[in-house]
Design a protein around this motif. Structure first.
Motif, PDB file in Angstrom:
ATOM      1  N   GLU A   1     -10.090  98.067  89.911  1.00 21.49           N
ATOM      2  CA  GLU A   1     -10.720  98.586  88.698  1.00 21.49           C
ATOM      3  C   GLU A   1     -11.984  97.789  88.435  1.00 21.49           C
ATOM      4  OE1 GLU A   1      -9.787  99.050  83.969  1.00 21.49           O
ATOM      5  OE2 GLU A   1      -8.126  99.270  85.377  1.00 21.49           O
ATOM      6  N   ILE A   2     -13.068  98.502  88.186  1.00 22.53           N
ATOM      7  CA  ILE A   2     -14.349  97.882  87.874  1.00 22.53           C
ATOM      8  C   ILE A   2     -14.841  98.500  86.573  1.00 22.53           C
ATOM      9  CG2 ILE A   2     -16.724  97.473  88.613  1.00 22.53           C
ATOM     10  CD1 ILE A   2     -15.735  98.015  91.501  1.00 22.53           C
ATOM     11  N   GLU A   3     -15.115  97.657  85.597  1.00 19.63           N
ATOM     12  CA  GLU A   3     -15.673  98.157  84.343  1.00 19.63           C
ATOM     13  C   GLU A   3     -16.745  97.200  83.844  1.00 19.63           C
ATOM     14  OE1 GLU A   3     -12.595  96.803  80.929  1.00 19.63           O
ATOM     15  OE2 GLU A   3     -12.010  98.551  82.086  1.00 19.63           O
ATOM     16  N   LYS A   4     -17.596  97.724  82.986  1.00 21.52           N
ATOM     17  CA  LYS A   4     -18.688  96.944  82.401  1.00 21.52           C
ATOM     18  C   LYS A   4     -18.323  96.681  80.952  1.00 21.52           C
ATOM     19  CE  LYS A   4     -23.733  97.112  82.437  1.00 21.52           C
ATOM     20  NZ  LYS A   4     -24.867  97.965  82.800  1.00 21.52           N
ATOM     21  N   ASP A   5     -18.326  95.393  80.560  1.00 20.62           N
ATOM     22  CA  ASP A   5     -17.956  95.073  79.180  1.00 20.62           C
ATOM     23  C   ASP A   5     -19.162  95.197  78.255  1.00 20.62           C
ATOM     24  OD1 ASP A   5     -19.443  92.704  79.430  1.00 20.62           O
ATOM     25  OD2 ASP A   5     -17.688  91.431  79.633  1.00 20.62           O
ATOM     26  N   ASP A   6     -18.950  94.927  76.973  1.00 17.87           N
ATOM     27  CA  ASP A   6     -20.007  95.085  75.970  1.00 17.87           C
ATOM     28  C   ASP A   6     -21.202  94.164  76.209  1.00 17.87           C
ATOM     29  OD1 ASP A   6     -18.528  97.041  74.722  1.00 17.87           O
ATOM     30  OD2 ASP A   6     -17.580  95.647  73.306  1.00 17.87           O
ATOM     31  N   SER A   7     -20.988  93.046  76.883  1.00 21.62           N
ATOM     32  CA  SER A   7     -22.088  92.111  77.144  1.00 21.62           C
ATOM     33  C   SER A   7     -22.848  92.462  78.419  1.00 21.62           C
ATOM     34  CB  SER A   7     -21.554  90.677  77.226  1.00 21.62           C
ATOM     35  OG  SER A   7     -20.748  90.522  78.382  1.00 21.62           O
ATOM     36  N   GLY A   8     -22.404  93.502  79.134  1.00 27.38           N
ATOM     37  CA  GLY A   8     -23.093  93.936  80.347  1.00 27.38           C
ATOM     38  C   GLY A   8     -22.540  93.306  81.617  1.00 27.38           C
ATOM     39  N   LYS A   9     -21.468  92.519  81.503  1.00 30.14           N
ATOM     40  CA  LYS A   9     -20.867  91.901  82.680  1.00 30.14           C
ATOM     41  C   LYS A   9     -19.826  92.841  83.279  1.00 30.14           C
ATOM     42  CE  LYS A   9     -21.604  87.200  81.204  1.00 30.14           C
ATOM     43  NZ  LYS A   9     -21.032  85.892  80.990  1.00 30.14           N
ATOM     44  N   TYR A  10     -19.656  92.713  84.586  1.00 28.79           N
ATOM     45  CA  TYR A  10     -18.700  93.551  85.289  1.00 28.79           C
ATOM     46  C   TYR A  10     -17.368  92.818  85.408  1.00 28.79           C
ATOM     47  CZ  TYR A  10     -22.868  96.164  86.425  1.00 28.79           C
ATOM     48  OH  TYR A  10     -24.040  96.874  86.331  1.00 28.79           O
ATOM     49  N   GLN A  11     -16.308  93.442  84.927  1.00 34.27           N
ATOM     50  CA  GLN A  11     -14.952  92.911  85.014  1.00 34.27           C
ATOM     51  C   GLN A  11     -14.253  93.631  86.164  1.00 34.27           C
ATOM     52  OE1 GLN A  11     -14.093  90.411  82.860  1.00 34.27           O
ATOM     53  NE2 GLN A  11     -16.173  90.618  82.097  1.00 34.27           N
ATOM     54  N   ILE A  12     -13.641  92.848  87.055  1.00 33.21           N
ATOM     55  CA  ILE A  12     -13.041  93.425  88.254  1.00 33.21           C
ATOM     56  C   ILE A  12     -11.585  92.985  88.372  1.00 33.21           C
ATOM     57  CG2 ILE A  12     -13.155  93.528  90.777  1.00 33.21           C
ATOM     58  CD1 ILE A  12     -16.165  92.969  90.501  1.00 33.21           C
ATOM     59  N   ILE A  13     -10.717  93.952  88.623  1.00 30.24           N
ATOM     60  CA  ILE A  13      -9.312  93.692  88.921  1.00 30.24           C
ATOM     61  C   ILE A  13      -9.070  94.190  90.337  1.00 30.24           C
ATOM     62  CG2 ILE A  13      -6.922  94.232  88.350  1.00 30.24           C
ATOM     63  CD1 ILE A  13      -7.878  94.734  85.440  1.00 30.24           C
ATOM     64  N   ILE A  14      -8.544  93.304  91.189  1.00 25.63           N
ATOM     65  CA  ILE A  14      -8.269  93.667  92.581  1.00 25.63           C
ATOM     66  C   ILE A  14      -6.795  93.437  92.856  1.00 25.63           C
ATOM     67  CG2 ILE A  14      -8.758  93.185  95.013  1.00 25.63           C
ATOM     68  CD1 ILE A  14     -11.484  92.087  94.100  1.00 25.63           C
ATOM     69  N   GLY A  15      -6.141  94.468  93.334  1.00 29.34           N
ATOM     70  CA  GLY A  15      -4.762  94.350  93.773  1.00 29.34           C
ATOM     71  C   GLY A  15      -4.672  94.699  95.242  1.00 29.34           C
ATOM     72  N   ILE A  16      -3.867  93.942  95.964  1.00 31.71           N
ATOM     73  CA  ILE A  16      -3.613  94.237  97.367  1.00 31.71           C
ATOM     74  C   ILE A  16      -2.104  94.412  97.480  1.00 31.71           C
ATOM     75  CG2 ILE A  16      -3.839  93.443  99.745  1.00 31.71           C
ATOM     76  CD1 ILE A  16      -6.204  91.694  98.705  1.00 31.71           C
ATOM     77  N   TYR A  17      -1.686  95.592  97.844  1.00 36.59           N
ATOM     78  CA  TYR A  17      -0.278  95.995  97.828  1.00 36.59           C
ATOM     79  C   TYR A  17       0.629  94.929  98.453  1.00 36.59           C
ATOM     80  CZ  TYR A  17       3.822  98.969  98.393  1.00 36.59           C
ATOM     81  OH  TYR A  17       5.080  99.492  98.341  1.00 36.59           O
ATOM     82  N   ARG A  18       1.599  94.465  97.647  1.00 41.09           N
ATOM     83  CA  ARG A  18       2.612  93.485  98.032  1.00 41.09           C
ATOM     84  C   ARG A  18       2.043  92.153  98.504  1.00 41.09           C
ATOM     85  NH1 ARG A  18       7.598  96.625 100.937  1.00 41.09           N
ATOM     86  NH2 ARG A  18       8.085  97.955  99.179  1.00 41.09           N
ATOM     87  N   LEU A  19       0.782  91.855  98.138  1.00 45.77           N
ATOM     88  CA  LEU A  19       0.190  90.597  98.584  1.00 45.77           C
ATOM     89  C   LEU A  19      -0.459  89.815  97.451  1.00 45.77           C
ATOM     90  CD1 LEU A  19      -0.513  88.723 100.974  1.00 45.77           C
ATOM     91  CD2 LEU A  19      -2.621  90.035 101.243  1.00 45.77           C
ATOM     92  N   ALA A  20      -1.309  90.485  96.668  1.00 43.94           N
ATOM     93  CA  ALA A  20      -2.078  89.733  95.673  1.00 43.94           C
ATOM     94  C   ALA A  20      -2.490  90.622  94.515  1.00 43.94           C
ATOM     95  CB  ALA A  20      -3.325  89.137  96.315  1.00 43.94           C
ATOM     96  N   TYR A  21      -2.695  89.958  93.382  1.00 44.22           N
ATOM     97  CA  TYR A  21      -3.223  90.622  92.189  1.00 44.22           C
ATOM     98  C   TYR A  21      -4.161  89.644  91.511  1.00 44.22           C
ATOM     99  CZ  TYR A  21      -3.415  93.220  87.804  1.00 44.22           C
ATOM    100  OH  TYR A  21      -3.850  93.929  86.713  1.00 44.22           O
TER     101      TYR A  21
END
Length: 152
Positions: A67-87
């Motif tokens: 998931e990639i989204e842009k917050d109110d300050s203009g910064k990009y927030q990123i969530i990366i999940g790798i199935y059964r390995l990492a979050y």
């Protein structure tokens, strides 16, 4: 009378033509002293973040894991999940002409970084600086865009 009008017109044309200056294609824009700006002959490319922002499904298991989204300050927030390995839910991104560079914290608590590139509706996440034993530098994961995130 016609002669005076013609002389007046010719004089006006000569005066106007002497006021124009030939412009050249130089790289410096003249401003008041100490305010000179260097301009490039190449235009700065427009970076379209809309192609990055959204939710993506892991291409193998069809589960939401990027998931990639842009917050109110203009910064990009990123969530990366790798199935059964990492979050990794603390990613911060920076959009460049090469793609979106990101930094996050790996499951062992160490910094990890990489780049996200987009082609069509597919996001490619490549890790470029990892010290975690389960994610090596160069490891690549693919995600398919499922929706645009619009929190406005």
């Amino acid at each position: 009378m016609k002669h005076k009008i013609l002389i007046f017109l010719y004089t006006g044309i000569i005066l106007l033509s002497s006021c124009t200056q030939k412009t050249s294609n130089t790289a410096t824009t003249e401003l008041p002293p100490k305010l000179s700006i260097e301009t490039s002959s190449q235009p700065t490319p427009y970076l379209n973040d809309a192609i990055y922002i959204g939710e993506y499904l892991d291409s193998d298991v069809e589960e939401p894991f990027l998931e990639i989204e842009k917050d109110d300050s203009g910064k990009y927030q990123i969530i990366i999940g790798i199935y059964r390995l990492a979050y990794m839910d603390d990613g911060i991104g920076e959009l460049t002409a090469d793609g979106m560079y990101f930094t996050a914290t790996d499951p062992a608590g160490n910094p990890i970084s990489g780049i996200i590139t987009i082609k069509d509706q597919t996001a490619t996440v490549t890790f470029t600086d990892s010290t975690w034993e389960y994610l090596k530098n160069g490891d690549t994961f693919y995600y398919t865009k499922s929706s645009d995130c619009d929190k406005s």
